[in-house]
Design a protein around this motif. Structure first.
Motif, PDB file in Angstrom:
ATOM      1  N   UNK A 237       0.812  -1.221   0.000  1.00 53.38           N
ATOM      2  CA  UNK A 237       0.000   0.000   0.000  1.00 53.38           C
ATOM      3  C   UNK A 237       0.843   1.269   0.000  1.00 53.38           C
ATOM      4  N   UNK A 238       1.935   1.244  -0.770  1.00 53.89           N
ATOM      5  CA  UNK A 238       2.770   2.427  -0.991  1.00 53.89           C
ATOM      6  C   UNK A 238       2.787   2.695  -2.484  1.00 53.89           C
ATOM      7  N   UNK A 239       2.579   3.956  -2.863  1.00 55.30           N
ATOM      8  CA  UNK A 239       2.614   4.354  -4.272  1.00 55.30           C
ATOM      9  C   UNK A 239       3.716   5.386  -4.457  1.00 55.30           C
ATOM     10  N   UNK A 240       4.693   5.063  -5.303  1.00 55.44           N
ATOM     11  CA  UNK A 240       5.753   6.004  -5.669  1.00 55.44           C
ATOM     12  C   UNK A 240       5.426   6.534  -7.060  1.00 55.44           C
ATOM     13  N   UNK A 241       5.197   7.850  -7.153  1.00 53.54           N
ATOM     14  CA  UNK A 241       4.850   8.469  -8.432  1.00 53.54           C
ATOM     15  C   UNK A 241       5.968   9.433  -8.799  1.00 53.54           C
ATOM     16  N   UNK A 242       6.563   9.211  -9.967  1.00 60.61           N
ATOM     17  CA  UNK A 242       7.666  10.033 -10.434  1.00 60.61           C
ATOM     18  C   UNK A 242       7.236  10.680 -11.744  1.00 60.61           C
ATOM     19  N   UNK A 243       7.116  12.013 -11.741  1.00 54.03           N
ATOM     20  CA  UNK A 243       6.683  12.736 -12.933  1.00 54.03           C
ATOM     21  C   UNK A 243       7.825  13.608 -13.455  1.00 54.03           C
ATOM     22  N   UNK A 244       7.880  13.764 -14.774  1.00 57.30           N
ATOM     23  CA  UNK A 244       8.887  14.633 -15.379  1.00 57.30           C
ATOM     24  C   UNK A 244       8.578  16.083 -15.045  1.00 57.30           C
ATOM     25  N   UNK A 245       7.309  16.455 -15.101  1.00 55.26           N
ATOM     26  CA  UNK A 245       6.863  17.804 -14.766  1.00 55.26           C
ATOM     27  C   UNK A 245       5.456  17.721 -14.222  1.00 55.26           C
ATOM     28  N   UNK A 246       5.145  18.555 -13.240  1.00 50.72           N
ATOM     29  CA  UNK A 246       3.798  18.586 -12.669  1.00 50.72           C
ATOM     30  C   UNK A 246       3.516  19.981 -12.144  1.00 50.72           C
ATOM     31  N   UNK A 247       2.256  20.379 -12.228  1.00 56.77           N
ATOM     32  CA  UNK A 247       1.838  21.688 -11.718  1.00 56.77           C
ATOM     33  C   UNK A 247       0.415  21.560 -11.195  1.00 56.77           C
ATOM     34  N   UNK A 248       0.107  22.196 -10.044  1.00 57.22           N
ATOM     35  CA  UNK A 248      -1.277  22.164  -9.575  1.00 57.22           C
ATOM     36  C   UNK A 248      -2.216  22.755 -10.617  1.00 57.22           C
ATOM     37  N   UNK A 249      -3.369  22.132 -10.819  1.00 61.68           N
ATOM     38  CA  UNK A 249      -4.303  22.560 -11.869  1.00 61.68           C
ATOM     39  C   UNK A 249      -4.750  23.998 -11.663  1.00 61.68           C
ATOM     40  N   UNK A 250      -4.909  24.429 -10.411  1.00 63.10           N
ATOM     41  CA  UNK A 250      -5.380  25.795 -10.168  1.00 63.10           C
ATOM     42  C   UNK A 250      -4.343  26.870 -10.502  1.00 63.10           C
ATOM     43  N   UNK A 251      -3.116  26.452 -10.862  1.00 64.15           N
ATOM     44  CA  UNK A 251      -2.083  27.412 -11.248  1.00 64.15           C
ATOM     45  C   UNK A 251      -1.892  27.501 -12.767  1.00 64.15           C
ATOM     46  N   UNK A 252      -2.733  26.808 -13.526  1.00 73.45           N
ATOM     47  CA  UNK A 252      -2.611  26.802 -14.987  1.00 73.45           C
ATOM     48  C   UNK A 252      -3.431  27.950 -15.566  1.00 73.45           C
ATOM     49  N   UNK A 253      -2.815  28.727 -16.447  1.00 73.25           N
ATOM     50  CA  UNK A 253      -3.479  29.856 -17.120  1.00 73.25           C
ATOM     51  C   UNK A 253      -4.119  29.350 -18.411  1.00 73.25           C
TER      52      UNK A 253
END
Length: 200
Positions: free
Chosen positions: A141-157
């Protein structure tokens, strides 16, 4: 030669694989003892090479009961968004489709595609737009998520997303080489996913 390799350990190769992936390995394996023993019989004057098992740590044991929370580690190349965060559920934008991960999920490796990663904790939902990466779901029950790039949706213009989509569409229409077409198509795919994330 192939036949000899498949029976080098005195049993079929499939049986050896099944043993290596079990959850009841010794606490700190340093070498595959059966491989070393077989190696020393064939080439006694040469030290055996280190096998992958020498670099691996045992997989954590599967708990006897399913925990109530999923532990999430969400990392980017330059920062750690969440480390050891206990949540109720994570929804991952996998290349095979949206994947919901709850405590007790089967061990899985999933490739991420551009889309929304949502982290659900009690009544709070945090959404990130991820460009790509991998998710490693462990049996404990451990999830390791590795993303190249990520941004909170509320910060997207949204106006910049529309502008970028138009620019990459124009680049695709005017592209003359395969490389230019591929780069423009990637830009369209990412901006289309961003647009869908904002509208959905």
């Amino acid at each position: 030669m192939f036949r000899r390799a498949t029976t080098l350990l005195g049993r079929p190769l499939l049986a050896a694989r099944a043993r290596r992936f079990s959850t009841d390995l010794p606490a700190a394996p340093t070498a595959d003892s059966q491989f070393v023993e077989a190696w020393n019989k064939v080439v006694p004057n040469l030290d055996p090479p280190r096998t992958p098992l020498a670099f691996m740590t045992p997989r954590p044991a599967t708990p006897s009961s399913i925990p109530s929370k999923l532990t999430v580690n969400f990392m980017l190349p330059y920062s750690s968004e969440k480390s050891g965060k206990e949540v109720d559920m994570v929804i991952i934008p996998a290349t095979t489709g949206q994947m919901g991960v709850l405590p007790g999920h089967v061990a899985t490796i999933a490739e991420l595609k551009p889309g929304i990663l949502s982290v659900h904790s009690e009544n709070e939902v945090t959404k990130y737009f991820v460009s790509s990466g991998f998710a490693f779901i462990h049996a404990n029950s451990v999830a390791d998520i590795v993303a190249v790039e990520a941004v909170p949706v509320d910060q997207i213009d949204s106006s910049l997303v529309q502008k970028g989509l138009q620019e990459f569409t124009q680049k695709l229409n005017s592209a003359t080489t395969d490389l230019e077409k591929a780069e423009a198509q990637i830009g369209i795919d990412v901006h289309s996913a961003l647009n869908a994330a904002l509208s959905g």
